[in-house]
Motif scaffolding. Structure first.
Motif, mmCIF file in Angstrom:
data_model
loop_
_atom_site.group_PDB
_atom_site.id
_atom_site.type_symbol
_atom_site.label_atom_id
_atom_site.label_comp_id
_atom_site.label_asym_id
_atom_site.label_seq_id
_atom_site.Cartn_x
_atom_site.Cartn_y
_atom_site.Cartn_z
ATOM 1 N N ALA A 19 0.836 -1.205 0.000
ATOM 2 C CA ALA A 19 0.000 0.000 0.000
ATOM 3 C C ALA A 19 0.868 1.251 0.000
ATOM 4 C CB ALA A 19 -0.923 0.006 1.220
ATOM 5 N N THR A 52 -4.011 5.701 -7.992
ATOM 6 C CA THR A 52 -3.815 4.250 -8.076
ATOM 7 C C THR A 52 -3.923 3.805 -9.532
ATOM 8 O OG1 THR A 52 -4.771 3.970 -5.865
ATOM 9 C CG2 THR A 52 -4.658 2.016 -7.265
ATOM 10 N N GLU A 78 0.398 3.084 -6.074
ATOM 11 C CA GLU A 78 -0.176 1.808 -5.649
ATOM 12 C C GLU A 78 -0.830 1.177 -6.873
ATOM 13 O OE1 GLU A 78 -2.246 1.711 -1.841
ATOM 14 O OE2 GLU A 78 -3.933 0.723 -2.857
ATOM 15 N N THR A 130 -1.986 -4.474 -4.357
ATOM 16 C CA THR A 130 -2.739 -4.544 -3.105
ATOM 17 C C THR A 130 -4.066 -5.256 -3.255
ATOM 18 O OG1 THR A 130 -3.741 -2.383 -3.527
ATOM 19 C CG2 THR A 130 -1.705 -2.411 -2.229
ATOM 20 N N SER A 132 -6.377 1.730 -1.216
ATOM 21 C CA SER A 132 -6.268 0.900 -0.009
ATOM 22 C C SER A 132 -6.644 1.667 1.246
ATOM 23 C CB SER A 132 -4.853 0.342 0.122
ATOM 24 O OG SER A 132 -3.911 1.395 0.288
#
Length: 379
Positions: A146, A183, A206, A252, A370
């Motif tokens: 993360a 992300t 991420e 993740t 996350s």
């Protein structure tokens, strides 16, 4: 001639007796000597009243205790130290005792300098490729891979841009241009995914893996190879799931790629989300299907879960995308958090980059996805 005749007469008309004759100096010394004697006697009495006339008995010597050498305590094992044994057990040199380092696995993260390298004790080698697993000491990919964020309250927004790997120039542009808080999700049909994943992680992003799920009108509408279908057996579903998951590492969680029909079938979806939860990953529903049962299934399986509030680029127009992003901000200010999904189109990347920089100035925090999951392990 008698010397007594030469002595002067005293006041009484008699000559003084030489034996009793005392000069003034002698008369002064006698009282002084008496005083000294009195003071000396007083000092002697004072001393003897406290100490007595005997010498004080010396104290017995204290026993000498040999000081033990301090024990050598090994330093804590950092989360990115791949040489540590499973369970954070460190063996002392020359076969010494083992010391267990106790910590909270959910508070650990990769060193940013090695964020593109997978943790060896969090990989399962399978015929479908390397698959993420929970480490023996309880560390989850969801926690270790993360991206950190501030943890502060306020309006928080997560933006997930998918389709990485489909276009070489588009993937490079997205990784280099988008803020690292955004992300990135990789397409199951993409190329050079491992290389792009490493570039994204090195730039601070991420990442997620997109899973092709059966849509309505399948196979006319086809997400691509290894699509998970409703009619497949659980074993067949897991095999295709793992083929897709094994293409990259260091993610993740996963998110659906299409899949309106698949996500509407709880039995088929349970096989997927159960395996996701067992591996310490999150599941993100892209929010495009109102029939999705992913929320309920994730709650039953105890899987970390999140669902997107908006799709920002259904219309690939810069003005329309910016309006969706403004709507995303309103949702975040109303309920505290909001999640948006989009694809790595040039217009989307440019609009998101411009809007994100302005939103930060307005006090909106861009966080990794996350940070916004419902995680049963964290209560």
């Amino acid at each position: 001639m008698n010397s007594d005749l030469n002595r002067p007469l005293g006041q009484n008309g008699k000559r003084p007796d030489p034996k009793s004759d005392k000069t003034p100096a002698v008369r002064w010394l006698l009282p002084s000597a008496a005083i000294v004697c009195v003071l000396g006697l007083a000092s002697l009495v004072t001393y003897t009243s406290h100490q007595g006339f005997r010498r004080p008995v010396p104290e017995p010597p204290k026993p000498q205790i040999a000081e033990a050498a301090p024990a050598t305590i090994p330093p804590p094992v950092p989360a990115h130290d791949t040489k540590s044994q499973p369970g954070n057990i460190v063996t002392a040199p020359e076969g010494g005792p083992k010391v267990i380092v106790v910590g909270d696995p959910t508070r650990r993260a990769q060193d940013p300098r090695t964020a593109h390298i997978p943790e060896p004790d969090m990989l399962e080698q399978s015929p479908q490729g390397p698959l993420p697993i929970i480490a023996p000491d309880g560390r989850r990919p969801l926690d270790i891979y993360a991206r950190p964020w501030s943890g502060a309250r306020g309006a928080r927004v997560a933006i997930v841009i998918g389709g990485l790997g489909l276009s070489q120039t588009g993937s490079q542009q997205a990784i280099q241009t988008l803020p690292p808080e955004v992300t990135l999700a990789f397409s199951p049909e993409g190329n050079s995914l491992l290389r792009w994943m490493q570039a994204a992680r090195q730039d601070g992003h991420e990442v997620l893996m997109q899973i092709p799920l059966e849509p309505y009108d399948y196979p006319r509408v086809n997400p691509g190879r290894n699509t998970l279908t409703v009619d497949a057996s659980p074993a067949g579903t897991l095999e295709n799931l793992h083929r897709t998951m094994g293409r990259i590492t260091n993610y993740t969680g996963v998110m659906n790629y299409m899949g309106a029909r698949f996500t509407a079938e709880p039995e088929a979806l349970s096989t997927v989300i159960q395996d996701i939860a067992k591996r310490g990953l999150l599941y993100l529903d892209d929010g495009t299907s109102a029939r999705s049962k992913a929320d309920n299934v994730a709650a039953q399986q105890g899987a970390p879960f999140a669902a997107a509030d908006l799709l920002i680029d259904a219309s690939q127009d810069r003005g329309a995308i910016l309006k969706k992003l403004d709507e995303l901000e309103r949702i975040a200010r109303a309920k505290g958090t909001a999640i948006a999904t989009g694809s790595a189109f040039d217009v989307t990347v440019e609009a998101v980059t411009s809007w994100a920089n302005e939103a930060k100035a307005r006090g909106v925090e861009i966080v990794p996805v996350s940070a916004l999951v419902r995680d049963p392990e964290k209560g």
